[in-house]
Scaffold this motif. Structure first.
Motif, PDB file in Angstrom:
ATOM      1  N   PHE A 149     -20.911 -36.352 -26.358  1.00 21.33           N
ATOM      2  CA  PHE A 149     -20.146 -35.303 -25.544  1.00 21.33           C
ATOM      3  C   PHE A 149     -20.598 -33.802 -25.925  1.00 21.33           C
ATOM      4  O   PHE A 149     -20.067 -32.803 -25.539  1.00 21.33           O
ATOM      5  N   ASP A 150     -21.374 -34.207 -27.359  1.00 22.38           N
ATOM      6  CA  ASP A 150     -21.823 -32.623 -27.914  1.00 22.38           C
ATOM      7  C   ASP A 150     -22.772 -32.126 -27.219  1.00 22.38           C
ATOM      8  O   ASP A 150     -23.061 -30.799 -27.572  1.00 22.38           O
ATOM      9  N   SER A 163     -19.123 -32.089 -21.497  1.00 21.34           N
ATOM     10  CA  SER A 163     -19.269 -31.625 -23.068  1.00 21.34           C
ATOM     11  C   SER A 163     -17.844 -30.318 -22.968  1.00 21.34           C
ATOM     12  O   SER A 163     -17.121 -30.267 -24.096  1.00 21.34           O
ATOM     13  N   GLN A 213     -14.892 -33.311 -31.385  1.00 22.34           N
ATOM     14  CA  GLN A 213     -16.264 -32.873 -31.873  1.00 22.34           C
ATOM     15  C   GLN A 213     -16.309 -33.307 -33.258  1.00 22.34           C
ATOM     16  O   GLN A 213     -17.327 -33.892 -33.962  1.00 22.34           O
TER      17      GLN A 213
END
Ligand SMILES: C[S@@+](CC[C@H](N)C(=O)[O-])C[C@H]1O[C@@H](n2cnc3c(N)ncnc32)[C@H](O)[C@@H]1O
Length: 193
Positions: free
Chosen positions: A134-135, A142, A153
């Protein structure tokens, strides 16, 4: 953005990522697969439909309720177990394949969890940890993840740290690959007992 969040929840019932994870793990009929942080069971159900003996480990009562309902509809091929990876309620050396899809970054104590997986795995057992990245700016969610889940994160798994944690738990043949699954970036950590 809200629609992306909603569709990611409905995806969790049956997603391309879970089917891909089971394909990669490639459990054979009769093998014992442990699905860690099984959620509502998307990976467990795919594996069970292939004749695999599945134990779904899930700490959340809410998730287990959904999983148990789906399991009943599927005539109960899955053994649904309450518990967390840090204390797996299974005997030593009973699991052939362990998978965790988007669960690794949620564990409270990854070293303890990996040591527990090592304990319950048969010699030469296979472990597959699948984490959506997702980063990465390539990931369609994201921005949404970082906006709605600011802590997400901080939880992201550092590949080098994960390799050390796997080695510390006694695993061998560690590997980390970046893949694209259904157009989203994914990290796959694999190892052998
Ligand atoms: C994002 S969901 C993924 C669920 C499922 N694997 C899937 O692919 O849809 C993360 C899951 O990990 C579970 N989880 C959180 N902490 C855990 C722990 N310490 N041990 C095992 N599972 C955990 C959560 O309850 C949740 O069901």
């Amino acid at each position: 953005m809200l629609w992306q969040m909603v569709s990611s929840i409905t995806d969790s019932f049956d997603s391309a990522l879970n089917r891909w994870a089971v394909d990669i793990a490639d459990p054979k009929p009769g093998e014992h697969l442990l699905d860690i942080g099984a959620g509502v069971g998307p990976s467990s159900l795919v594996a069970a439909h292939r004749g695999v003996q599945v134990t779904a480990l899930e700490p959340s009562r809410f998730m287990r309720a959904g999983l148990s309902l789906r399991n009943r509809i599927a005539n109960g091929p899955i053994r649904v177990v309450a518990g967390s990876v840090e204390s797996i309620p299974l005997q030593n050396e009973v699991v052939d394949v362990a998978i965790a899809v988007n669960s690794f970054h949620h564990w409270q104590d990854r070293s303890k969890g990996l040591a527990e997986i090592h304990r319950v795995m048969k010699p030469a057992g296979r472990l597959y940890l699948v984490e959506e990245d997702f980063d990465s700016e390539q990931h369609s969610m994201s921005e949404a993840m970082n906006r709605f889940f600011s802590s997400h994160q901080e939880l992201a798994v550092d590949p080098l740290v994960a390799q050390d944690e796997l080695a510390g738990a006694g695993f061998s043949s560690m590997d980390m690959r970046s893949e694209t699954v259904a157009d989203e970036p994914v990290r796959l950590f694999s190892a052998r007992r």
